[in-house]
Design a protein around this motif. Sequence first.
Motif, PDB file in Angstrom:
ATOM      1  N   LEU A 323      -5.714  43.160   2.600  1.00  0.00           N
ATOM      2  CA  LEU A 323      -6.402  44.362   2.753  1.00  0.00           C
ATOM      3  C   LEU A 323      -6.442  44.872   4.382  1.00  0.00           C
ATOM      4  CD1 LEU A 323      -9.045  43.361   0.376  1.00  0.00           C
ATOM      5  CD2 LEU A 323      -7.232  44.755  -0.137  1.00  0.00           C
ATOM      6  N   THR A 324      -5.678  45.858   4.660  1.00  0.00           N
ATOM      7  CA  THR A 324      -5.089  46.211   6.354  1.00  0.00           C
ATOM      8  C   THR A 324      -6.526  47.395   6.245  1.00  0.00           C
ATOM      9  OG1 THR A 324      -3.435  47.188   6.085  1.00  0.00           O
ATOM     10  CG2 THR A 324      -2.892  44.665   6.426  1.00  0.00           C
ATOM     11  N   GLU A 325      -7.133  47.469   7.134  1.00  0.00           N
ATOM     12  CA  GLU A 325      -7.076  48.531   7.989  1.00  0.00           C
ATOM     13  C   GLU A 325      -6.119  50.272   7.855  1.00  0.00           C
ATOM     14  OE1 GLU A 325     -10.319  49.417   9.272  1.00  0.00           O
ATOM     15  OE2 GLU A 325     -10.592  47.463   8.841  1.00  0.00           O
ATOM     16  N   PRO A 330      -3.604  61.778  10.889  1.00  0.00           N
ATOM     17  CA  PRO A 330      -3.791  63.559  12.455  1.00  0.00           C
ATOM     18  C   PRO A 330      -4.637  64.615  10.785  1.00  0.00           C
ATOM     19  CG  PRO A 330      -1.467  63.313  12.558  1.00  0.00           C
ATOM     20  CD  PRO A 330      -2.352  62.207  11.488  1.00  0.00           C
ATOM     21  N   GLY A 331      -5.808  64.536  12.169  1.00  0.00           N
ATOM     22  CA  GLY A 331      -6.836  65.770  10.946  1.00  0.00           C
ATOM     23  C   GLY A 331      -8.243  64.743   9.954  1.00  0.00           C
ATOM     24  N   LEU A 332      -8.138  63.863  10.114  1.00  0.00           N
ATOM     25  CA  LEU A 332      -8.513  62.752   8.866  1.00  0.00           C
ATOM     26  C   LEU A 332      -8.936  61.832   9.432  1.00  0.00           C
ATOM     27  CD1 LEU A 332      -6.154  63.388   5.762  1.00  0.00           C
ATOM     28  CD2 LEU A 332      -7.614  64.795   6.512  1.00  0.00           C
ATOM     29  N   GLU A 333     -10.086  61.562   9.353  1.00  0.00           N
ATOM     30  CA  GLU A 333     -10.826  60.496   9.224  1.00  0.00           C
ATOM     31  C   GLU A 333     -10.605  58.779   8.009  1.00  0.00           C
ATOM     32  OE1 GLU A 333     -15.033  58.545  12.122  1.00  0.00           O
ATOM     33  OE2 GLU A 333     -14.959  60.544  10.387  1.00  0.00           O
ATOM     34  N   VAL A 334     -10.282  58.412   7.803  1.00  0.00           N
ATOM     35  CA  VAL A 334     -10.363  57.230   7.260  1.00  0.00           C
ATOM     36  C   VAL A 334     -11.460  55.853   7.329  1.00  0.00           C
ATOM     37  CG1 VAL A 334      -8.613  56.716   5.442  1.00  0.00           C
ATOM     38  CG2 VAL A 334      -7.774  57.833   6.857  1.00  0.00           C
ATOM     39  N   VAL A 335     -12.248  55.498   6.163  1.00  0.00           N
ATOM     40  CA  VAL A 335     -12.346  54.117   6.748  1.00  0.00           C
ATOM     41  C   VAL A 335     -12.699  53.469   5.006  1.00  0.00           C
ATOM     42  CG1 VAL A 335     -14.869  53.544   6.722  1.00  0.00           C
ATOM     43  CG2 VAL A 335     -14.145  55.107   7.927  1.00  0.00           C
ATOM     44  N   ASP A 350     -10.569  43.294  -6.087  1.00  0.00           N
ATOM     45  CA  ASP A 350     -10.078  44.733  -6.392  1.00  0.00           C
ATOM     46  C   ASP A 350      -9.688  44.738  -4.425  1.00  0.00           C
ATOM     47  OD1 ASP A 350     -12.099  44.437  -8.176  1.00  0.00           O
ATOM     48  OD2 ASP A 350     -13.605  45.686  -6.358  1.00  0.00           O
ATOM     49  N   TRP A 351      -9.259  46.327  -4.210  1.00  0.00           N
ATOM     50  CA  TRP A 351      -7.825  46.285  -3.298  1.00  0.00           C
ATOM     51  C   TRP A 351      -7.682  48.392  -3.150  1.00  0.00           C
ATOM     52  CZ3 TRP A 351      -4.947  47.095  -7.797  1.00  0.00           C
ATOM     53  CH2 TRP A 351      -3.623  47.745  -7.528  1.00  0.00           C
ATOM     54  N   TYR A 352      -8.211  48.186  -1.389  1.00  0.00           N
ATOM     55  CA  TYR A 352      -7.417  49.719  -1.307  1.00  0.00           C
ATOM     56  C   TYR A 352      -6.302  49.581  -0.534  1.00  0.00           C
ATOM     57  CZ  TYR A 352      -9.399  48.076   2.927  1.00  0.00           C
ATOM     58  OH  TYR A 352      -8.846  46.909   4.179  1.00  0.00           O
TER      59      TYR A 352
END
Length: 550
Positions: A323-325, A330-335, A350-352
């Motif tokens: 589960l890496t960051e 560009p133009g997006l914020e991902v969390v 579970d994974w993202y």
Amino acid sequence: MADPLRSRPRAEPTVPLPHSLLDPLALATLVDRLPAAVLALDPAGRLTWLNAAAERLLGRSAPSLVGRPLDDAVPGSPGHALAQACTEAAGSGEPVTVAAGEGGWYEVRAAPGPEGLAVTVADVSARRAAQEQADRATARATLLVRVAAELSGALDGIAALGRLARLVVPVLTDGCVVTVVDREGRARDVGSWHADPERRDLLARYARVRLDRLPATSPVARALRTGTPVSAAAREVLAVMTDETTRGMLRDLRAESVVVLPLPAESRTVGVLTLYLDAGRAMGETDLAAARAVAVQAGRAVDRVGRQSRQIQLAEALQRSLLTEPPAFPGLEVVARYVPAAEAARVGGDWYDAFPSPDGDPVLVIGDVVGHDTAAAAAMGQLRGLLRGVAHSGGAGPAEVLRCLDEAMATMQADTLATAAVARLEDGARRLRWANAGHPPPVLLLPDGRVTVLDHGDRLGDLALGVDATAVRREATVELAPGTTVLLHTDGLVERRGSSLDADSERLHRTLAGLAGTPLPDLCDELLARLVEGTPQDDVALVAVTVGAG
């Protein structure tokens, strides 16, 4: 005519009582032979008569006692205790058990009358000793059960061992200190307790400093070094101590003796129990056997928690590698966020994921493999890698990615069930294309604070992965206004035991709407804080992106 002899009442035969039974002197002689003590007191509490057993009990002859109050006739002896027991027994009509003499226990019964009190005193020391022995056996058995319950399922072994001192006191000892040794051989005291509330703080202060100042010849140091039990009189320990501060503390604890028991593990001693016994208390074989059983359980708990700790560290390393960051777009914020289901496992299914497609479009993935252990984590890692490979191989859309992944799982006979949702931001993140395989639907938080659910009207979308590789996978698109937040999450974020799916979803939507305008990292943290209480029953994974935030 009736026979007058027959109608006359028959006289009952009378047997004359022996004169000796009516003789007070004969009665006194018989009572004098009884093994129980018999006393007679006048209304003023003065002794008027006592038998030979009472003389032996009080340690005086009858002539020296008659005419004097019981507590005054034999001061500093059983007299005072017996006098109080007589008064209590006469008032209650019930027998009273009292300690009197040298460790003896006596049952006093009293019958009041106009002439005063008739009192019997029976020695019940043997009966009481048997009852005390039975009570101690019950207490030891209960202690072992409580220790097993406390330590067997403990995830925090150090905290559980710290509470161990409170369990063994006062059943086995008057004071106790628990010591644990780590893998590097460093010993530290993790808990203490004393039966005397006035000495608890002193024992705790002593435990904080003693290990650094005890000489190598002390019982604690010897038990740690040899792994064998060590017993010593407290005066012997004081004699070898050179630090005056700790020496004074031990002296003020007023212990008569010290017993130190190692906590054994498979290959080493992982700690010790130090038992402090006051004067008058001795540790018999049964008490010592119970204490050793407690020490064995404690040693096993330390060893088990140590192994779990090492497994947790390995599992956490596996989790971090899988589960890496998410990357920057560009133009997006991902969390992204992940919370494991249980402290013992630390990883689950579970994974993202977030990565660019071959043409550069951002792709978001959320998934859940059935299970909550390292096997589920390993399967999750396989599926995560397969999905990435499928997505990169031909630039397929979300539905095709899920279909190919399902087909690959069947070909590889993965024997795994999983759910997943894939979302792809297209046309400069102005449009979202998504597909869902049995997973909780993605949610949009619009700039005006409204919440929209992305589904096909059937909540969980298409069939889960690993069920039927020929299942049809649907796909849909939605336009995204600048400032829109897309949230993908696993069911652990919302599902609660005893709650319905509708109620769970409504709670998420209400919470998400209330966080409109919150910076994305804070929004994700607040969702977890408000919706997940303590350690969740299920893993929680989420990935969110806000459009136009780059």
